[in-house]
Design a protein around this motif. Structure first.
Motif, PDB file in Angstrom:
ATOM      1  N   THR A 185       0.862  -1.174   0.000  1.00 35.97           N
ATOM      2  CA  THR A 185       0.000   0.000   0.000  1.00 35.97           C
ATOM      3  C   THR A 185       0.898   1.223   0.000  1.00 35.97           C
ATOM      4  OG1 THR A 185      -1.991   0.974   0.965  1.00 35.97           O
ATOM      5  CG2 THR A 185      -0.259   0.322   2.504  1.00 35.97           C
ATOM      6  N   TRP A 186       0.312   2.429  -0.055  1.00 32.37           N
ATOM      7  CA  TRP A 186       1.112   3.642  -0.195  1.00 32.37           C
ATOM      8  C   TRP A 186       0.701   4.709   0.805  1.00 32.37           C
ATOM      9  CZ3 TRP A 186      -0.816   0.740  -4.164  1.00 32.37           C
ATOM     10  CH2 TRP A 186       0.115   0.197  -5.070  1.00 32.37           C
ATOM     11  N   GLY A 187       1.654   5.599   1.086  1.00 29.70           N
ATOM     12  CA  GLY A 187       1.403   6.726   1.966  1.00 29.70           C
ATOM     13  C   GLY A 187       2.362   7.861   1.646  1.00 29.70           C
ATOM     14  N   GLY A 188       2.418   8.843   2.538  1.00 29.06           N
ATOM     15  CA  GLY A 188       3.262  10.008   2.323  1.00 29.06           C
ATOM     16  C   GLY A 188       2.525  11.091   1.555  1.00 29.06           C
ATOM     17  N   PRO A 189       3.045  12.319   1.581  1.00 29.20           N
ATOM     18  CA  PRO A 189       2.365  13.455   0.938  1.00 29.20           C
ATOM     19  C   PRO A 189       2.097  13.250  -0.548  1.00 29.20           C
ATOM     20  CG  PRO A 189       4.176  14.203   2.332  1.00 29.20           C
ATOM     21  CD  PRO A 189       4.306  12.720   2.243  1.00 29.20           C
ATOM     22  N   ASP A 190       3.027  12.616  -1.262  1.00 31.97           N
ATOM     23  CA  ASP A 190       2.857  12.407  -2.699  1.00 31.97           C
ATOM     24  C   ASP A 190       2.557  10.956  -3.036  1.00 31.97           C
ATOM     25  OD1 ASP A 190       5.289  11.323  -2.069  1.00 31.97           O
ATOM     26  OD2 ASP A 190       6.449  12.476  -3.542  1.00 31.97           O
TER      27      ASP A 190
END
Length: 347
Positions: free
Chosen positions: A311-316
């Motif tokens: 899965t993904w995260g972070g501002p971008d």
């Protein structure tokens, strides 16, 4: 002599190991960003077969621990705490429309080790059935929403995805005693516990599940066949396949691996690519909506043969979170080639 991941899994057979366990533009997928090298960090360790990572708005990451029977919170500094005790064998998690975290619970899997690596499979002695659960993060309370559909028990729910309408698509891998096994099924359920229905059946180990960015396609990965199937989504819980003769579950064929791997879960990125985690040849296959392999990201951390979820995260959304289940790590991978997909219900 050092045992390789491929030799390890080939030697014991994955049947024993796993047991159950928007569309891109017509011009094709965009190229990954150049000039930035991926950086892999062990964010958390000591987890008991982690799967189903979910990133929260505050940067915390939730994972389920199959062999601990918990939903576990991982802080950005890597410290962990138990968010909820689900029992059974929680296999996947996703944020829902009401802020609760929904859990696909397999009912439990046996734990065993081979060559120093931990695996999950088979039917544990205390198995009573699978379920779909909801967790309130405020107090850790767990509600069991479904244990059956139309009188048919859920056997081994594995992974889930929540659509824009707040409905939940999930896979039921089934159970196997090593001699005979269930055919896998797909379900669609309302998050409030009011209705559930089977939408496909007769599959061979359906594992990961995801929706295209525009919600018009449903993707499912099968473990042993190492194939990805897709359906058109005509409406909430209404899917249509039939473009491939004999397609598993009536689905349409998208992709199969060119070498010996076992597919686990999947995630769909912001460009509509299907990112499938694999065991044996551990890593992530990035597959375009047209069925082309855009890139294979080889992930070798401590020789772990069990890369299971992404899965993904972070501002971008360029930070990927990947579970290395057989060594109990949650990996943080910065500068992922493509940005992730924003959730329908980010809480």
């Amino acid at each position: 002599m050092k045992i390789t991941r491929r030799a390890l899994i080939s030697g014991i057979g994955m049947a024993a190991v796993l047991g159950p366990t928007g569309t891109a533009a017509a011009t094709g997928p965009r190229r990954p960003r150049k000039g930035s090298k991926m950086k892999i960090t062990k964010l958390a360790s000591g987890l008991l077969f982690p799967e189903g990572p979910t990133v929260l708005p505050n940067g915390d990451v939730l994972v389920v621990e199959i062999h601990r029977g918990t939903l576990t919170r991982v802080k950005p500094d890597g410290t962990t705490s138990i968010a909820a005790t689900t029992g059974g064998g929680p296999n996947g998690s996703a944020l829902g429309p009401d802020g609760r975290v929904y859990i696909a619970n397999s009912g439990g899997l046996r734990r065993f080790e081979v060559g120093g690596f931990v695996f999950a499979g088979g039917i544990p002695d205390d198995y009573t059935g699978g379920s779909l659960q909801a967790v309130d993060l405020a107090d850790g309370s767990v509600e069991t929403l479904y244990t059956e559909a139309d009188g048919v028990p859920l056997r081994g729910p594995n992974d889930l995805v929540v659509d824009a309408h707040g409905g939940i698509y999930f896979t039921d891998y089934g159970k196997s005693d090593g001699v005979t096994g269930d055919k896998g099924r797909l379900y669609y359920a309302k998050a409030d516990g009011s209705s559930i229905k089977q939408i496909a059946g007769g599959m061979e180990g359906p594992n990961g599940i995801g929706l295209s960015p525009d919600g018009t396609r449903l993707y499912v990965s099968e473990t042993y066949t190492a194939r990805v199937w897709w359906w058109d989504v005509a409406g909430p819980g209404e899917i249509k396949g039939g473009r491939s003769l004999g397609g598993s579950g009536g689905g349409n064929f998208l992709y199969t691996a060119p070498d010996y791997v076992n597919f686990d879960s999947l995630g769909v990125d912001g460009h509509g690519n299907v990112c499938v985690a694999s065991m044996v040849h551990a890593g992530i296959s990035i597959v375009s909506p047209k069925g082309d392999l855009v890139r294979f990201v080889d992930i070798d951390v401590d020789g772990d043969p069990g890369i299971t979820n992404i899965t993904w995260g972070g501002p971008d959304l360029r930070t990927a979170y990947v579970t290395a289940s057989s060594t109990g790590h949650l990996l943080k991978i910065e500068n992922w080639p493509f940005p992730g997909l924003r959730l329908n219900h980010p809480a």
